[in-house]
Design a protein around this motif. Structure first.
Motif: not given
Length: 171
Positions: A60-65, A71-81, A99-101
């Motif tokens: 459960i903890e690993e899935a949460r991480r 979510i962080l990768n989605m933010g980074e993806q938005k920044t790159n776009i 896709d990232e999500k």
């Protein structure tokens, strides 16, 4: 001569009682040993159950991480776009973020599934330990009872033979 036979009969009776007591003591010792073994198996079962709970919690903890990382990768993806002068509302940008999500959610679900599989393996081990403990305990109780009954029968038979000889000789 009759006194010698009575002495031999009395000695035989005492010897049979000592043998019976010894076998009963041995049966009691074997029963205690089996009860100890059953207790050990129960402790192993409880340990396996704890490992299963720990494995589930870790999953459960690993899935949460992984979801948070997604979510962080989605933010980074938005920044790159956005830095590439592509509108975030464009179909391509939305697809990349989605896709990232989805990849993050897939990783999280896979982690949970693997964690549950390992936890289930621990639970199966615990069940086997409980079953083995019950079997060991059952066999120990049966062996002890059987020995008691056997020794009681042997002692009774021996004493009956001696008493019947005694009363036969008295006639």
């Amino acid at each position: 001569m009759c006194g010698v036979i009575e002495a031999i009969d009395a000695t035989t009776t005492v010897a049979n009682l000592i043998i019976s007591a010894s076998e009963i003591y041995q049966a009691g010792t074997s029963k205690a040993e089996s009860e100890f073994q059953a207790d050990q198996l129960v402790r192993q079962a409880k340990n396996a159950e704890q490992n299963a709970a720990y494995e589930r919690q870790e999953g459960i903890e690993e899935a949460r991480r992984q979801r948070l990382q997604s979510i962080l990768n989605m933010g980074e993806q938005k920044t790159n776009i956005a830095s590439g002068n592509i509108a975030l509302s464009s179909e391509m940008a939305l697809n990349l973020v989605e896709d990232e999500k989805l990849n993050g959610e897939l990783d999280a679900l896979t982690t949970l599934k693997e964690s549950e599989r390992r936890a289930e393996s621990y639970m199966q081990s615990a069940q086997k330990y409980y079953e083995d403990a019950a079997l060991v305990s059952f066999k120990a109780k049966n062996a002890f009872t059987s020995t008691l009954l056997k020794q009681f029968g042997n002692t009774t038979k021996s004493n009956t033979n001696i008493y019947s000889k005694y009363f036969k000789d008295k006639k």
